[in-house]
Design a protein around this motif. Structure first.
Motif, PDB file in Angstrom:
ATOM      1  N   VAL A 145       3.850 -25.526-132.122  1.00  0.00           N
ATOM      2  CA  VAL A 145       3.730 -24.124-132.561  1.00  0.00           C
ATOM      3  C   VAL A 145       2.888 -23.319-131.562  1.00  0.00           C
ATOM      4  O   VAL A 145       1.739 -23.662-131.279  1.00  0.00           O
ATOM      5  N   SER A 160      10.527 -25.412-133.427  1.00  0.00           N
ATOM      6  CA  SER A 160       9.294 -24.759-133.867  1.00  0.00           C
ATOM      7  C   SER A 160       9.166 -23.451-133.103  1.00  0.00           C
ATOM      8  O   SER A 160       9.758 -23.303-132.031  1.00  0.00           O
ATOM      9  N   SER A 169       7.149 -29.555-135.072  1.00  0.00           N
ATOM     10  CA  SER A 169       5.808 -30.112-135.154  1.00  0.00           C
ATOM     11  C   SER A 169       4.742 -29.049-134.937  1.00  0.00           C
ATOM     12  O   SER A 169       4.945 -28.091-134.176  1.00  0.00           O
ATOM     13  N   ASP A 170       3.580 -29.219-135.577  1.00  0.00           N
ATOM     14  CA  ASP A 170       2.450 -28.309-135.358  1.00  0.00           C
ATOM     15  C   ASP A 170       2.007 -28.331-133.897  1.00  0.00           C
ATOM     16  O   ASP A 170       1.491 -27.337-133.388  1.00  0.00           O
TER      17      ASP A 170
END
Length: 556
Positions: free
Chosen positions: A327, A345, A323-324
């Motif tokens: 990050v 991630s 998922s962003d």
């Protein structure tokens, strides 16, 4: 006075979460010796000690003057160097240079090219004191710095036992030691004969730049984050902090007073994350249990600040996320039991605390993975640094360019080579500047005196080694374990594969009737099912079944 109040300063989280070694520092890194080091470095500016300190000069100071072990001297130097986040391509260049060194002398020559900002490095060494244990206070049960500064954990209880993650402790530490830290940055002529500041001492602009390593802030509640040295020169603050354009320096007492009046709790720290962060519904509510997983992230993140994700009480579940939100995040995983957690991630740092009987599969971690007070957990990760304290029966499958750090209180630790992959793994490694070489997974360093007994760890025997399959589909090019496996482990796998083929051939050539084949299949499936239940793998397989359409996990 209104103008001064418009500046809001706070202590950065990252130097403590990533930069502080979770172990009491050697006595020789105390304030008294650091003052001596500061004077020594300034007096030998021409020899590579100031304003930047080269590795050979620090090695000389650390080993010759402070009597630190050479390995520990390099550990502190490299820890600080990596904290300053060189861009990923430069990290990869350094890894390549280190990996091609054929001897200790060559490696030393390569390291001799490195240097750090002397004043920032002094502050970095100073904040290691936050891990110091006060024997008197622990005997009378008083929690440093004071009960009032405790912050709530996800369970609503105090989280003050982990000072490295508690931003209110960071602020209290800086407030308590601000005078000493500023004195450490003063030029010799600004100090009294007893190495302390006077009312007329001046603090150079360079010293305030160094303090930006620890302090940042905003103006007028604006979302733009500025380093301390920029805010200190903000026009409306000059009268409060005593800056003189003629001397390009600040009045010591007025600067100290200004800093104290502006210091507040970090709006991007753990306290804010728990209080007003976004709650993430990543984990499923498990039937038949009242426990509810709690996952939060600080949504008010600005580009200058790394995001923070806190996970607690994931129980008997498989949680998988790419998922962003993750990050570049600092991730804290707390009190998770009997679970399988995949965070696929590129991450900044990960702390795993008080977890039991669980497996953690992590994307590449740019800085550090610290595992504390865990029982029977498996951690599978490519990371810059791994450290562990107070763990029992844990296994670490790692690919790392630095020696894993065994701090105090560990028992029955196993190290094994990294043994898995997912399609985006190599892309994620490049994003955080991690390469396949050098790889020190099998060369742990015993850091604390009470863990000098090498029997606390072992290298996992090849006969107990199996590859790990990440059971999720993703886009990407990685199709095998980066860097391959060490020969002994690859040989054990090949031997096992060969045994399977021999077994299959034996079954094929046994000439069983259709009925016998059916009975044989039932027997094999029964034995396999028994094995799944005994090993706990049954739960993992069951939890991989996708949830019903109505209970989809929230995005984020």
């Amino acid at each position: 006075m209104e103008a001064a109040a418009a500046v809001r300063l706070w202590v950065k989280t990252e130097p403590f979460v990533v930069g502080v070694l979770p172990a009491p520092p050697p006595a020789r890194l105390g304030p008294h010796y650091l003052r001596k080091m500061a004077a020594y470095a300034r007096a030998r500016a021409a020899e590579g000690c100031f304003p930047r300190l080269s590795w050979p000069r620090w090695r000389h100071i650390a080993c010759g003057k402070l009597q630190l072990d050479r390995g520990l001297a390099w550990l502190y130097f490299e820890l600080f160097h990596s904290l300053l986040r060189p861009d990923p391509p430069r990290s990869l260049e350094w890894a390549e240079a280190e990996a091609t060194c054929a001897s200790a002398e060559e490696l030393e020559r390569e390291r001799s090219k490195l240097s750090v900002d002397t004043l920032q490095f002094l502050l970095f060494l100073y904040i290691q004191q936050v891990s110091k244990v006060s024997l008197r206070r622990s005997l009378i049960g008083e929690e440093w710095p004071s009960p009032r500064t405790k912050s709530p954990s996800l369970t609503g209880k105090s989280a003050s036992e982990n000072k490295i993650w508690n931003d209110q402790d960071h602020r209290a530490f800086v407030q308590s030691h601000l005078l000493e830290m500023l004195e450490l940055l003063l030029e010799p002529e600004q100090l009294s004969a007893s190495s302390h500041s006077t009312h007329s001492s001046l603090v150079s602009y360079e010293a305030v730049c160094a303090l930006s390593f620890l302090i940042e802030g905003t103006v007028n509640k604006c979302r733009t984050v500025h380093p301390l040295h920029e805010l200190a020169l903000w026009q409306s603050c000059l009268r409060q902090n005593g800056y003189s354009k003629i001397s390009r320096a600040f009045s010591f007492p007025r600067l100290e007073s200004w800093l104290r009046s502006c210091l507040t709790t970090n709006p991007f720290g753990m306290t804010a994350c728990l209080k007003s962060g976004k709650k993430l519904a990543w984990a499923q509510q498990v039937e038949g249990t009242t426990r509810r997983a709690k996952i939060a992230c600080n949504t008010c993140v600005v580009p200058e600040v790394f995001p923070m994700v806190i996970m607690s009480q994931v129980y008997k579940q498989t949680l998988a996320k790419s998922s962003d939100t993750l990050v570049g995040a600092h991730v804290r995983i707390h009190r998770c039991n009997e679970s399988f957690i995949y965070l696929l991630s590129p991450l900044r740092s990960v702390t795993i605390e008080k977890c039991r009987n669980s497996t953690f599969v992590l994307g590449p971690v740019q800085a550090s993975v610290h595992v504390h007070s865990c029982d029977n957990v498996k951690v599978i990760v490519v990371c810059h640094r791994l450290s562990l304290s107070s763990t029992a029966g844990c296994t670490f499958y790692t690919l790392t360019p630095t020696q894993p750090l065994i701090l105090s209180g560990n028992q029955a630790v196993s190290f094994a080579p990294f043994h898995t992959h997912y399609p985006m793994l190599e892309d994620h490694m490049a994003q955080v500047g991690l390469a396949t070489l050098p790889n020190y997974w099998d060369s742990p360093m015993l850091v604390c005196k009470d863990s000098s007994d090498t029997s606390v760890f072992r290298l996992l025997p090849p006969s107990d080694f199996y590859t790990f399959v990440i059971p999720f589909e993703m886009e990407g090019d990685t199709t095998e374990t980066p860097g391959g496996l060490p020969h002994a482990y690859q040989k054990a796998l090949s031997q096992r594969e060969q045994n399977v083929q021999i077994w299959q051939k034996t079954v094929k050539e046994a000439g069983l009737t259709k009925e016998q084949r059916k009975q044989f299949q039932i027997l094999v499936e029964t034995k396999f099912y028994e094995w799944l239940v005994q090993t706990g793998n049954r739960q993992q397989l069951d939890s991989l079944v996708p949830p019903a359409v109505g209970s989809k996990q929230a995005a984020g």
